[in-house]
Design a protein around this motif. Structure first.
Motif, PDB file in Angstrom:
ATOM      1  N   GLN A  27      30.648  44.036  40.546  1.00 52.90           N
ATOM      2  CA  GLN A  27      30.257  43.974  39.139  1.00 52.90           C
ATOM      3  C   GLN A  27      28.774  43.611  38.974  1.00 52.90           C
ATOM      4  O   GLN A  27      28.268  43.561  37.854  1.00 52.90           O
ATOM      5  CB  GLN A  27      31.113  42.944  38.397  1.00 52.90           C
ATOM      6  CG  GLN A  27      32.586  43.275  38.363  1.00 52.90           C
ATOM      7  CD  GLN A  27      32.860  44.539  37.578  1.00 52.90           C
ATOM      8  OE1 GLN A  27      32.277  44.773  36.530  1.00 52.90           O
ATOM      9  NE2 GLN A  27      33.752  45.372  38.107  1.00 52.90           N
ATOM     10  N   LYS A  28      28.111  43.289  40.099  1.00 52.22           N
ATOM     11  CA  LYS A  28      26.701  42.872  40.077  1.00 52.22           C
ATOM     12  C   LYS A  28      26.495  41.718  39.098  1.00 52.22           C
ATOM     13  O   LYS A  28      25.651  41.766  38.204  1.00 52.22           O
ATOM     14  CB  LYS A  28      25.784  44.048  39.743  1.00 52.22           C
ATOM     15  CG  LYS A  28      25.846  45.126  40.789  1.00 52.22           C
ATOM     16  CD  LYS A  28      24.911  46.260  40.498  1.00 52.22           C
ATOM     17  CE  LYS A  28      25.072  47.270  41.618  1.00 52.22           C
ATOM     18  NZ  LYS A  28      24.574  48.561  41.315  1.00 52.22           N
ATOM     19  N   SER A  29      27.296  40.667  39.323  1.00 53.17           N
ATOM     20  CA  SER A  29      27.226  39.503  38.444  1.00 53.17           C
ATOM     21  C   SER A  29      27.413  38.234  39.263  1.00 53.17           C
ATOM     22  O   SER A  29      27.825  38.283  40.422  1.00 53.17           O
ATOM     23  CB  SER A  29      28.304  39.591  37.357  1.00 53.17           C
ATOM     24  OG  SER A  29      29.590  39.496  37.943  1.00 53.17           O
ATOM     25  N   LEU A  30      27.086  37.121  38.637  1.00 49.29           N
ATOM     26  CA  LEU A  30      27.392  35.835  39.240  1.00 49.29           C
ATOM     27  C   LEU A  30      27.773  34.848  38.156  1.00 49.29           C
ATOM     28  O   LEU A  30      27.374  34.968  37.004  1.00 49.29           O
ATOM     29  CB  LEU A  30      26.253  35.311  40.105  1.00 49.29           C
ATOM     30  CG  LEU A  30      24.905  35.003  39.494  1.00 49.29           C
ATOM     31  CD1 LEU A  30      24.855  33.581  38.976  1.00 49.29           C
ATOM     32  CD2 LEU A  30      23.847  35.189  40.556  1.00 49.29           C
ATOM     33  N   LYS A  31      28.554  33.887  38.575  1.00 46.37           N
ATOM     34  CA  LYS A  31      29.016  32.830  37.679  1.00 46.37           C
ATOM     35  C   LYS A  31      28.716  31.512  38.365  1.00 46.37           C
ATOM     36  O   LYS A  31      29.198  31.257  39.475  1.00 46.37           O
ATOM     37  CB  LYS A  31      30.518  32.971  37.433  1.00 46.37           C
ATOM     38  CG  LYS A  31      31.107  31.853  36.607  1.00 46.37           C
ATOM     39  CD  LYS A  31      32.617  32.024  36.484  1.00 46.37           C
ATOM     40  CE  LYS A  31      33.223  30.867  35.718  1.00 46.37           C
ATOM     41  NZ  LYS A  31      34.695  30.963  35.672  1.00 46.37           N
TER      42      LYS A  31
ATOM     43  N   VAL B  90      29.662  35.057  43.422  1.00 46.65           N
ATOM     44  CA  VAL B  90      28.915  36.305  43.407  1.00 46.65           C
ATOM     45  C   VAL B  90      29.919  37.456  43.429  1.00 46.65           C
ATOM     46  O   VAL B  90      30.835  37.472  44.254  1.00 46.65           O
ATOM     47  CB  VAL B  90      27.981  36.399  44.639  1.00 46.65           C
ATOM     48  CG1 VAL B  90      27.218  37.711  44.648  1.00 46.65           C
ATOM     49  CG2 VAL B  90      27.032  35.210  44.686  1.00 46.65           C
ATOM     50  N   ASP B  91      29.739  38.392  42.529  1.00 43.43           N
ATOM     51  CA  ASP B  91      30.576  39.587  42.489  1.00 43.43           C
ATOM     52  C   ASP B  91      29.664  40.788  42.718  1.00 43.43           C
ATOM     53  O   ASP B  91      28.931  41.203  41.814  1.00 43.43           O
ATOM     54  CB  ASP B  91      31.297  39.700  41.144  1.00 43.43           C
ATOM     55  CG  ASP B  91      32.318  40.818  41.108  1.00 43.43           C
ATOM     56  OD1 ASP B  91      32.069  41.875  41.744  1.00 43.43           O
ATOM     57  OD2 ASP B  91      33.358  40.651  40.443  1.00 43.43           O
TER      58      ASP B  91
ATOM     59  N   GLN C 206      34.104  39.592  45.728  1.00 42.54           N
ATOM     60  CA  GLN C 206      33.629  38.272  45.299  1.00 42.54           C
ATOM     61  C   GLN C 206      33.560  37.293  46.471  1.00 42.54           C
ATOM     62  O   GLN C 206      34.396  37.326  47.368  1.00 42.54           O
ATOM     63  CB  GLN C 206      34.562  37.681  44.248  1.00 42.54           C
ATOM     64  CG  GLN C 206      34.579  38.423  42.952  1.00 42.54           C
ATOM     65  CD  GLN C 206      35.519  37.777  41.946  1.00 42.54           C
ATOM     66  OE1 GLN C 206      36.327  36.921  42.280  1.00 42.54           O
ATOM     67  NE2 GLN C 206      35.404  38.183  40.705  1.00 42.54           N
TER      68      GLN C 206
END
Length: 124
Positions: free
Chosen positions: A26-30, A22-23, A2
């Motif tokens: 996990q291929k995600s973002l918050k 950005v993670d 992250q």
């Protein structure tokens, strides 16, 4: 896995930014800012990039100067943010800008502006 990234969207009428966690694992973002309780006015600066284009398709230096000031103010805002969950200072790994149409019209002026922006602020 992250990290936090500030992204600046340079549009025809101004600059706005968001900060996201950005993670890559996990291929995600918050999105951390602006959030539901943030003042969205602090995430935007008006700069008339497109409106100021001259008849010979140039963005005047005065407009680029306004843009540089706006970028510096927005970056300072980003670097002063607190994490919404922990209330600890938010550490931003990188600052990235994305430009739109007005900058494609005046390519030479835009290239000089973005080189200066990177040199003075580290925003890529």
């Amino acid at each position: 896995c992250q990290f936090n990234r500030a992204v600046y969207d340079v549009g025809s009428s101004g600059i706005k930014f968001q900060v996201a966690q950005v993670d890559v694992c996990q291929k995600s973002l918050k999105v951390l800012f602006p959030g539901p309780t943030s003042d969205s006015k602090t995430a935007r600066k008006d700069v008339p990039f497109k409106k100021s284009i001259t008849a010979d398709n140039k963005i005047p230096q005065a407009t680029f100067d306004l843009g540089m000031t706006a970028f510096k103010e927005l970056k300072a805002t980003a670097e002063g943010l607190m994490h919404p969950d922990t209330q600890q200072p938010l550490v931003i790994r990188d600052h990235v800008g994305i430009a739109t149409e007005a900058f494609r019209i005046d390519r030479a002026g835009s290239e000089n502006f973005f080189k200066q922006l990177k040199d003075e602020t580290g925003i890529q």
